[in-house]
Design a protein around this motif. Structure first.
Motif, PDB file in Angstrom:
ATOM      1  N   THR A  24      -1.658  -4.334  -7.600  1.00  0.00           N
ATOM      2  CA  THR A  24      -0.602  -4.391  -8.606  1.00  0.00           C
ATOM      3  C   THR A  24       0.762  -4.514  -7.948  1.00  0.00           C
ATOM      4  O   THR A  24       1.604  -5.330  -8.360  1.00  0.00           O
ATOM      5  CB  THR A  24      -0.641  -3.130  -9.492  1.00  0.00           C
ATOM      6  N   CYS A  25       0.996  -3.725  -6.906  1.00  0.00           N
ATOM      7  CA  CYS A  25       2.282  -3.779  -6.222  1.00  0.00           C
ATOM      8  C   CYS A  25       2.517  -5.136  -5.568  1.00  0.00           C
ATOM      9  O   CYS A  25       3.631  -5.669  -5.622  1.00  0.00           O
ATOM     10  CB  CYS A  25       2.374  -2.664  -5.180  1.00  0.00           C
ATOM     11  N   SER A  26       1.483  -5.706  -4.976  1.00  0.00           N
ATOM     12  CA  SER A  26       1.616  -7.019  -4.342  1.00  0.00           C
ATOM     13  C   SER A  26       2.029  -8.073  -5.361  1.00  0.00           C
ATOM     14  O   SER A  26       2.901  -8.909  -5.091  1.00  0.00           O
ATOM     15  CB  SER A  26       0.301  -7.426  -3.675  1.00  0.00           C
ATOM     16  N   PHE A  27       1.398  -8.045  -6.528  1.00  0.00           N
ATOM     17  CA  PHE A  27       1.738  -9.014  -7.569  1.00  0.00           C
ATOM     18  C   PHE A  27       3.204  -8.888  -7.971  1.00  0.00           C
ATOM     19  O   PHE A  27       3.947  -9.890  -8.034  1.00  0.00           O
ATOM     20  CB  PHE A  27       0.848  -8.816  -8.793  1.00  0.00           C
ATOM     21  N   HIS A  28       3.651  -7.673  -8.221  1.00  0.00           N
ATOM     22  CA  HIS A  28       5.023  -7.483  -8.696  1.00  0.00           C
ATOM     23  C   HIS A  28       6.040  -7.721  -7.585  1.00  0.00           C
ATOM     24  O   HIS A  28       7.152  -8.187  -7.865  1.00  0.00           O
ATOM     25  CB  HIS A  28       5.184  -6.089  -9.299  1.00  0.00           C
ATOM     26  N   LEU A  29       5.675  -7.446  -6.347  1.00  0.00           N
ATOM     27  CA  LEU A  29       6.574  -7.762  -5.236  1.00  0.00           C
ATOM     28  C   LEU A  29       6.773  -9.270  -5.116  1.00  0.00           C
ATOM     29  O   LEU A  29       7.894  -9.737  -4.862  1.00  0.00           O
ATOM     30  CB  LEU A  29       6.021  -7.195  -3.933  1.00  0.00           C
ATOM     31  N   ARG A  30       5.709 -10.026  -5.316  1.00  0.00           N
ATOM     32  CA  ARG A  30       5.845 -11.481  -5.262  1.00  0.00           C
ATOM     33  C   ARG A  30       6.739 -11.992  -6.383  1.00  0.00           C
ATOM     34  O   ARG A  30       7.515 -12.935  -6.196  1.00  0.00           O
ATOM     35  CB  ARG A  30       4.460 -12.145  -5.328  1.00  0.00           C
ATOM     36  N   GLN A  31       6.646 -11.375  -7.549  1.00  0.00           N
ATOM     37  CA  GLN A  31       7.515 -11.771  -8.658  1.00  0.00           C
ATOM     38  C   GLN A  31       8.963 -11.414  -8.354  1.00  0.00           C
ATOM     39  O   GLN A  31       9.878 -12.196  -8.637  1.00  0.00           O
ATOM     40  CB  GLN A  31       7.052 -11.102  -9.952  1.00  0.00           C
ATOM     41  N   LEU A  32       9.181 -10.252  -7.778  1.00  0.00           N
ATOM     42  CA  LEU A  32      10.547  -9.879  -7.396  1.00  0.00           C
ATOM     43  C   LEU A  32      11.088 -10.821  -6.330  1.00  0.00           C
ATOM     44  O   LEU A  32      12.277 -11.185  -6.352  1.00  0.00           O
ATOM     45  CB  LEU A  32      10.559  -8.436  -6.879  1.00  0.00           C
ATOM     46  N   ALA A  33      10.226 -11.237  -5.404  1.00  0.00           N
ATOM     47  CA  ALA A  33      10.655 -12.173  -4.363  1.00  0.00           C
ATOM     48  C   ALA A  33      11.011 -13.530  -4.960  1.00  0.00           C
ATOM     49  O   ALA A  33      11.959 -14.192  -4.519  1.00  0.00           O
ATOM     50  CB  ALA A  33       9.555 -12.327  -3.312  1.00  0.00           C
ATOM     51  N   LYS A  34      10.257 -13.947  -5.964  1.00  0.00           N
ATOM     52  CA  LYS A  34      10.506 -15.238  -6.612  1.00  0.00           C
ATOM     53  C   LYS A  34      11.912 -15.312  -7.173  1.00  0.00           C
ATOM     54  O   LYS A  34      12.544 -16.383  -7.180  1.00  0.00           O
ATOM     55  CB  LYS A  34       9.473 -15.450  -7.724  1.00  0.00           C
ATOM     56  N   TYR A  35      12.437 -14.169  -7.617  1.00  0.00           N
ATOM     57  CA  TYR A  35      13.777 -14.145  -8.210  1.00  0.00           C
ATOM     58  C   TYR A  35      14.817 -13.542  -7.268  1.00  0.00           C
ATOM     59  O   TYR A  35      15.911 -13.181  -7.690  1.00  0.00           O
ATOM     60  CB  TYR A  35      13.742 -13.388  -9.536  1.00  0.00           C
ATOM     61  N   GLY A  36      14.451 -13.452  -6.003  1.00  0.00           N
ATOM     62  CA  GLY A  36      15.435 -13.107  -4.991  1.00  0.00           C
ATOM     63  C   GLY A  36      15.785 -11.648  -4.839  1.00  0.00           C
ATOM     64  O   GLY A  36      16.792 -11.318  -4.203  1.00  0.00           O
ATOM     65  N   PHE A  37      14.952 -10.744  -5.361  1.00  0.00           N
ATOM     66  CA  PHE A  37      15.251  -9.321  -5.245  1.00  0.00           C
ATOM     67  C   PHE A  37      14.722  -8.710  -3.950  1.00  0.00           C
ATOM     68  O   PHE A  37      15.305  -7.768  -3.424  1.00  0.00           O
ATOM     69  CB  PHE A  37      14.673  -8.558  -6.435  1.00  0.00           C
ATOM     70  N   VAL A  38      13.592  -9.215  -3.467  1.00  0.00           N
ATOM     71  CA  VAL A  38      12.996  -8.692  -2.236  1.00  0.00           C
ATOM     72  C   VAL A  38      12.590  -9.853  -1.343  1.00  0.00           C
ATOM     73  O   VAL A  38      12.539 -11.011  -1.775  1.00  0.00           O
ATOM     74  CB  VAL A  38      11.761  -7.796  -2.526  1.00  0.00           C
ATOM     75  N   GLU A  39      12.289  -9.513  -0.096  1.00  0.00           N
ATOM     76  CA  GLU A  39      11.802 -10.497   0.871  1.00  0.00           C
ATOM     77  C   GLU A  39      10.900  -9.794   1.861  1.00  0.00           C
ATOM     78  O   GLU A  39      10.934  -8.550   1.987  1.00  0.00           O
ATOM     79  CB  GLU A  39      12.976 -11.147   1.601  1.00  0.00           C
ATOM     80  N   GLU A  40      10.091 -10.567   2.571  1.00  0.00           N
ATOM     81  CA  GLU A  40       9.250  -9.986   3.603  1.00  0.00           C
ATOM     82  C   GLU A  40      10.121  -9.523   4.765  1.00  0.00           C
ATOM     83  O   GLU A  40      11.058 -10.223   5.166  1.00  0.00           O
ATOM     84  CB  GLU A  40       8.209 -10.986   4.076  1.00  0.00           C
ATOM     85  N   THR A  69       0.827  -1.209   0.000  1.00  0.00           N
ATOM     86  CA  THR A  69       0.000   0.000   0.000  1.00  0.00           C
ATOM     87  C   THR A  69       0.858   1.255   0.000  1.00  0.00           C
ATOM     88  O   THR A  69       0.611   2.204  -0.752  1.00  0.00           O
ATOM     89  CB  THR A  69      -0.938   0.006   1.219  1.00  0.00           C
ATOM     90  N   GLU A  70       1.873   1.278   0.849  1.00  0.00           N
ATOM     91  CA  GLU A  70       2.776   2.430   0.908  1.00  0.00           C
ATOM     92  C   GLU A  70       3.511   2.623  -0.405  1.00  0.00           C
ATOM     93  O   GLU A  70       3.650   3.755  -0.908  1.00  0.00           O
ATOM     94  CB  GLU A  70       3.773   2.257   2.046  1.00  0.00           C
ATOM     95  N   LEU A  71       3.970   1.525  -0.978  1.00  0.00           N
ATOM     96  CA  LEU A  71       4.680   1.603  -2.260  1.00  0.00           C
ATOM     97  C   LEU A  71       3.752   2.092  -3.360  1.00  0.00           C
ATOM     98  O   LEU A  71       4.148   2.892  -4.218  1.00  0.00           O
ATOM     99  CB  LEU A  71       5.265   0.241  -2.614  1.00  0.00           C
ATOM    100  N   GLY A  72       2.510   1.605  -3.340  1.00  0.00           N
ATOM    101  CA  GLY A  72       1.553   2.035  -4.349  1.00  0.00           C
ATOM    102  C   GLY A  72       1.312   3.533  -4.317  1.00  0.00           C
ATOM    103  O   GLY A  72       1.196   4.184  -5.365  1.00  0.00           O
ATOM    104  N   GLU A  73       1.269   4.097  -3.116  1.00  0.00           N
ATOM    105  CA  GLU A  73       1.073   5.542  -2.989  1.00  0.00           C
ATOM    106  C   GLU A  73       2.254   6.312  -3.557  1.00  0.00           C
ATOM    107  O   GLU A  73       2.098   7.396  -4.115  1.00  0.00           O
ATOM    108  CB  GLU A  73       0.866   5.903  -1.511  1.00  0.00           C
ATOM    109  N   ARG A  74       3.443   5.735  -3.455  1.00  0.00           N
ATOM    110  CA  ARG A  74       4.645   6.427  -3.914  1.00  0.00           C
ATOM    111  C   ARG A  74       4.840   6.345  -5.426  1.00  0.00           C
ATOM    112  O   ARG A  74       5.409   7.256  -6.031  1.00  0.00           O
ATOM    113  CB  ARG A  74       5.876   5.870  -3.193  1.00  0.00           C
ATOM    114  N   ILE A  75       4.389   5.253  -6.024  1.00  0.00           N
ATOM    115  CA  ILE A  75       4.628   5.096  -7.467  1.00  0.00           C
ATOM    116  C   ILE A  75       3.351   5.223  -8.301  1.00  0.00           C
ATOM    117  O   ILE A  75       3.399   5.088  -9.531  1.00  0.00           O
ATOM    118  CB  ILE A  75       5.325   3.753  -7.784  1.00  0.00           C
ATOM    119  N   GLY A  76       2.216   5.466  -7.642  1.00  0.00           N
ATOM    120  CA  GLY A  76       0.982   5.668  -8.387  1.00  0.00           C
ATOM    121  C   GLY A  76       0.362   4.403  -8.931  1.00  0.00           C
ATOM    122  O   GLY A  76      -0.260   4.413  -9.997  1.00  0.00           O
TER     123      GLY A  76
END
Length: 206
Positions: free
Chosen positions: A54-70, A42-49
């Motif tokens: 949408t942000c949740s979906f892309h964060l999960r994809q980034l996590a799948k490839y090791g770029f982000v984590e909870e 939610t916070e990220l969505g506010e910052r990038i519009g």
């Protein structure tokens, strides 16, 4: 892992991993987490519009490839996310697919950086004079060899690396510090002479 434990920039050489990052929303999410630390969808969505969904979906994809984590805590879209490493390197690739994907990642990232540069140009009159004087906009053309250019880049990176811990740890930032973006782009503007690309003359075996 804590901010102090995050490893240095990650080398990206795999075409599939590069393609996973090569999306405007994912580049934007990565940058916001780098600039602002752990945040929720939610916070990220506010910052990038973008919407939290949408942000949740892309964060999960980034996590799948090791770029982000909870980052721990929260539930659902209220869960904060953080980077697993700060920044990336994309070495010159011999694999054509990796080269294409890497070029796209860099292009998307540079488009956002140039957008921030344009905003600076449009709004710098609102900044205190000390910041307008401290900011720089320079261009140099030098005649160097590939080996010399490699050394120049290493030295410039070493200077900027002195401040790297401040990005990881807000407590290290002195009063009055602002996030400052420095782009290092170095590239030949003419191709090498034909004789520098050719092999040894016929009859020479080294």
């Amino acid at each position: 892992m804590s901010g102090e434990e995050r490893p240095e920039p990650r080398n990206l050489t795999d075409a599939r991993t590069l393609r996973a990052l090569a999306h405007p929303v994912r580049i934007a999410l990565y940058e916001e987490l780098a600039f602002g630390g752990a945040m929720t969808a939610t916070e990220l969505g506010e910052r990038i519009g973008e919407t939290p969904t949408t942000c949740s979906f892309h964060l999960r994809q980034l996590a799948k490839y090791g770029f982000v984590e909870e980052a721990g805590g929260g539930k659902g879209r209220a869960r904060p996310w953080r980077l697993t490493s700060l920044g990336w390197n994309i070495p010159a690739a011999h694999d054509p697919e990796a080269q294409i994907a890497g070029d796209l990642v860099l292009r998307l990232s540079r488009e956002r950086a140039f957008g921030r540069y344009q905003r600076w140009q449009e709004t710098k009159a609102d900044y205190p004079g000390e910041w307008r004087e401290a900011a720089d906009d320079s261009e140099y053309v030098t005649y160097v060899t590939a080996e010399e250019l490699t050394q120049v880049n290493k030295e410039l990176h070493a200077v900027l690396a002195r401040f790297r811990e401040r990005l990881k740890d807000p407590a290290r930032r002195p009063p009055g510090a602002l996030p400052v973006e420095t782009l290092l782009l170095s590239y030949p503007i003419e191709p090498p002479p034909d004789d520098s690309r050719a092999g040894p003359p016929a009859g020479e075996n080294g």
